[in-house]
Every structure is written in structure tokens, then in C-alpha cells.
Design an enzyme around this catalytic site. Structure first.
Site, PDB file in Angstrom:
ATOM      1  N   ARG A  10     -14.269  -2.047  -0.505  1.00  9.86           N
ATOM      2  CA  ARG A  10     -13.114  -2.678   0.147  1.00  9.86           C
ATOM      3  C   ARG A  10     -13.441  -3.121   1.580  1.00  9.86           C
ATOM      4  O   ARG A  10     -12.951  -4.155   2.045  1.00  9.86           O
ATOM      5  CB  ARG A  10     -11.937  -1.709   0.147  1.00  9.86           C
ATOM      6  CG  ARG A  10     -10.650  -2.247   0.775  1.00  9.86           C
ATOM      7  CD  ARG A  10      -9.510  -1.228   0.619  1.00  9.86           C
ATOM      8  NE  ARG A  10      -8.370  -1.551   1.452  1.00  9.86           N
ATOM      9  CZ  ARG A  10      -7.353  -2.325   1.089  1.00  9.86           C
ATOM     10  NH1 ARG A  10      -7.361  -2.873  -0.124  1.00  9.86           N
ATOM     11  NH2 ARG A  10      -6.339  -2.556   1.903  1.00  9.86           N
ATOM     12  N   LEU A  32      -4.734  -8.285   3.018  1.00  8.47           N
ATOM     13  CA  LEU A  32      -5.080  -7.405   1.897  1.00  8.47           C
ATOM     14  C   LEU A  32      -3.915  -6.446   1.669  1.00  8.47           C
ATOM     15  O   LEU A  32      -3.409  -5.846   2.621  1.00  8.47           O
ATOM     16  CB  LEU A  32      -6.337  -6.584   2.205  1.00  8.47           C
ATOM     17  CG  LEU A  32      -7.696  -7.248   2.015  1.00  8.47           C
ATOM     18  CD1 LEU A  32      -8.778  -6.391   2.657  1.00  8.47           C
ATOM     19  CD2 LEU A  32      -7.993  -7.445   0.544  1.00  8.47           C
ATOM     20  N   SER A  33      -3.492  -6.300   0.417  1.00  7.42           N
ATOM     21  CA  SER A  33      -2.476  -5.298   0.097  1.00  7.42           C
ATOM     22  C   SER A  33      -3.091  -3.905   0.141  1.00  7.42           C
ATOM     23  O   SER A  33      -4.319  -3.744   0.151  1.00  7.42           O
ATOM     24  CB  SER A  33      -1.886  -5.566  -1.286  1.00  7.42           C
ATOM     25  OG  SER A  33      -1.105  -6.737  -1.291  1.00  7.42           O
ATOM     26  N   ALA A  34      -2.234  -2.907   0.155  1.00  5.94           N
ATOM     27  CA  ALA A  34      -2.705  -1.522   0.170  1.00  5.94           C
ATOM     28  C   ALA A  34      -3.422  -1.197  -1.140  1.00  5.94           C
ATOM     29  O   ALA A  34      -3.086  -1.732  -2.196  1.00  5.94           O
ATOM     30  CB  ALA A  34      -1.524  -0.575   0.362  1.00  5.94           C
ATOM     31  N   GLU A  50       5.010  -5.465   4.377  1.00  2.67           N
ATOM     32  CA  GLU A  50       4.755  -4.971   3.029  1.00  2.67           C
ATOM     33  C   GLU A  50       5.095  -3.494   2.988  1.00  2.67           C
ATOM     34  O   GLU A  50       4.514  -2.688   3.696  1.00  2.67           O
ATOM     35  CB  GLU A  50       3.299  -5.198   2.639  1.00  2.67           C
ATOM     36  CG  GLU A  50       3.046  -4.884   1.187  1.00  2.67           C
ATOM     37  CD  GLU A  50       1.680  -5.364   0.757  1.00  2.67           C
ATOM     38  OE1 GLU A  50       1.491  -5.508  -0.457  1.00  2.67           O
ATOM     39  OE2 GLU A  50       0.826  -5.574   1.610  1.00  2.67           O
TER      40      GLU A  50
END
Length: 362
Positions: free
Chosen positions: A38, A63-65, A296
């Protein structure tokens, strides 16, 4: 600001934590997450946060979690050879993990609104192909990224087996998203503040399941031209692979089988002594409201009766018993890329060897 799982020291530890919290539940998804670091998708000055279960945004890059991506990957139920469309493909991190599962005969397309993010994603994809040993462990379905608004996809585009949208979908666009699916296909998207899985069971039949309570930034509405006409997004054609590509896939597959057979032969038919295990008690934690970066939000896992009955359940988990480690064993040798070594040892012209290795630099 917080995360649903503990931060890791590296990518593998982050994946261990996601597995322990049951966000990663299948071997295919676990392999894909472990294969791509990541941190490689972060800008250098922000990499210290790469292994936290948090979203990250810098300018248009987002980037999402990790817990969101793992739930998405699990919900998509990916299989080799399927076609995938990523709406809001961003850095290409999710598309690349999906490509590891789809394999050489899949289709992997992404639509992204911002041209600078498209360039960033292409750079990260090129870096992965040229430098990562994980690339040789899989037959990769390389993603293709197209710039445009995902609400303006040409109506004559092909339908897909799997579709993911990485932005909040307004209710009025639900049918538009559904029509991108083949019969039997799966769509995963944030809809009315719930990460939602929709399966197309027939030409006009759907099954819907709510997965997570989330809050994503909404889809950006199309910006029509002065003439009032929208700019249609044309997705890449689904092309048949060339004979050269098919030959490369077949040769690499044969070499991998030979390497596996050689490894099995060296190991012999005898079984090694099984590792000793000890049990440790884990207490499953139920997460409530968690706030991520830039709008988010992960509010809570959608509860089920089994969740309610096991909210404070103690879990027995088997772990290999720690054995005494010599100082020399603390730093193991880096893994050997056997496919690369085998290809380079073949009695072939160098250009052909490089072709089999996808002209990789490492």
C-alpha cells in the site's frame, strides 16, 4: 480520526490486522493485498501513514481506508477471467489488486475524472510491473485507465461482470449503475450512505445487500459543454490477445509448473514436523463511529443477528509457538525470484528473455 483496525508496522502486519478483524476473509483477497504494498501508492512524504487503517487524500489523489477496500474486494467475489470496471479508479491501487485475481484473460478498465490522477496511476502501475517480485507470482490483468466522468459513459459500451464505484452514488443514478452490469454480475457502490452490493439476477431482477455504513464524497455531476452536449466516455475495446501474448502466458505458466515440480522433488515425499501451536485469547471488538480523512466516514458494520450474539465473544486462535531465534536468523535472506532466474538461464536470445520477463528492469 481513527481506524477500524490497529495500525501495522508494514504491509503484512496491516493485512494480519485486517484478517483478525475479519475484513479479509478469503485466500484470494489476502494474496492480492499482500502482493501489493500500500505504501507504494503514497507520496514519499506521507508514507508513514500508509499502514494505518485511514483514508488518505492529497490534492486529487485519494486512497480509501484499507478496511473499505477489503470489504469491496470480498463483496466483488472476483474470479479469473471476469471483466471489471472501476469508476473513480484513482491511484490504481484497487485496480491492480483486482488484476492479480482476474488473470491474463480478464478485462480491467478504470474511469477517472482527473488527468493528473491518471498519470499518477500509470506511474504506479509501471513501477509495480518493473520492480515488484509479486508481479512474477501472478499472471496479471493490466488495468487500462480512461479519463472522463463516469456518469457519461457511452451507452453502447460493453457490460461488465463486476463494477465498483468509489464515490457516493445519488439515488437517481442507481439504475444507470445497474445497467453497466451483465446478468449475473455484481455492483458494489456507496448508496445512501451504505456500501451496497447489488447482484443482477436477471434482465430486470436484482438482489441488494447493505454491507457497511459509510459516507463518501458524492459523484461529481457532468459539466456539459456550451452546446449542451455531454462528453461521452468511450471505454477501451475488449481486444483479443495476440499470438505473441498467448505464447508468453503459456511459456511462463509452463516454467512455473517446472519450478513447482522441482521444489516438490527437492522437498521429497516425507512430511516435515508440523509446527507447534499455542492458543491465545482474542476478544473481538465491535467498532462504532470512526472518522476518516476528507469526508470519508466509516460509521459501523451493518449488524446481523450473529454479530449481536457474539459481540464480546472470546476467540481461540492458534499461533505457532515462538522458538528461540539465533541472531543470524533475525534477518532472513530476501526471497529468490525463481521465475526470473529460470528465464535468464534459458538458452535463448536476450531480447526473448526480456520479452518473457515483460522487459522488467529489476
Amino acid at each position: 480520526m481513527g481506524g477500524a483496525v490497529s495500525a501495522g508496522e508494514d504491509n503484512d502486519e496491516l493485512i494480519d490486522n485486517l484478517k483478525e478483524a475479519q475484513y479479509i476473509r478469503t485466500e484470494l483477497v489476502e494474496q492480492a493485498f499482500r502482493a501489493i504494498d500500500r505504501a507504494d501508492y503514497y507520496l514519499e512524504e506521507f508514507k508513514d501513514n500508509a499502514y494505518k487503517d485511514l483514508a488518505w487524500k492529497h490534492g486529487n489523489i485519494h486512497l480509501s481506508a484499507p478496511c473499505i477496500y477489503s470489504e469491496v474486494m470480498e463483496a466483488l467475489d472476483l474470479q479469473p477471467g471476469l471483466s471489471f470496471l472501476n469508476l473513480g479508479s484513482g491511484t490504481g491501487y484497487l485496480s491492480s489488486m483486482v488484476g492479480l485475481i482476474l488473470g491474463p484473460f480478464g478485462v480491467n478498465h478504470g474511469v477517472e475524472l482527473h488527468s493528473d490522477v491518471i498519470e499518477y496511476a500509470k506511474q504506479k502501475l509501471d513501477f509495480f510491473i518493473k520492480t515488484s517480485d509479486s508481479f512474477d507470482k501472478f499472471e496479471f490483468c493490466e488495468p487500462s485507465f480512461v479519463i472522463g466522468n463516469c456518469l457519461e459513459i457511452s451507452p453502447d459500451c460493453t457490460q461488465y461482470d463486476r463494477v465498483y464505484c468509489g464515490a457516493g452514488v445519488q439515488k437517481e443514478h442507481e439504475d444507470y449503475m445497474k445497467n453497466l452490469l451483465k446478468v449475473g454480475g455484481i455492483l458494489v457502490m456507496p448508496l445512501e450512505e451504505k456500501l451496497t452490493k447489488i447482484t443482477r439476477t436477471g434482465p430486470s431482477a436484482w438482489e441488494t445487500k447493505k454491507i457497511l455504513a459509510v459516507s463518501f464524497a458524492p459523484l461529481i455531476q457532468p459539466n456539459h459543454t456550451d452546446s449542451g452536449k455531454s462528453r461521452l466516455v468511450h471505454l477501451p475495446p475488449v481486444a483479443v490477445r495476440s499470438l505473441q501474448d498467448l505464447a508468453r502466458i503459456a511459456i511462463r505458466g509452463t516454467i512455473k509448473k517446472i519450478i513447482h515440480q522441482e521444489a516438490m522433488s527437492k522437498a521429497g515425499n516425507g512430511l516435515k514436523n508440523p509446527p507447534r501451536f499455542k492458543r491465545r485469547r482474542l476478544r473481538r471488538r465491535r467498532m462504532e463511529t470512526i472518522v476518516f480523512l476528507d469526508k470519508e466516514v466509516f460509521a459501523s458494520r451493518i449488524s446481523t443477528p450473529s454479530d449481536d450474539n457474539n459481540n464480546s465473544e472470546d476467540i481461540d486462535e492458534e499461533r505457532p509457538e515462538e522458538e528461540e531465534t539465533k541472531p543470524s536468523e533475525l534477518k532472513p535472506d530476501p526471497p529468490v525470484n525463481f521465475l526470473r532466474e529460470k528465464v535468464l538461464s534459458l538458452p535463448l536470445p536476450d531480447p526473448l528473455k526480456y520479452y518473457l520477463l515483460y522487459y522488467r528492469e529489476k
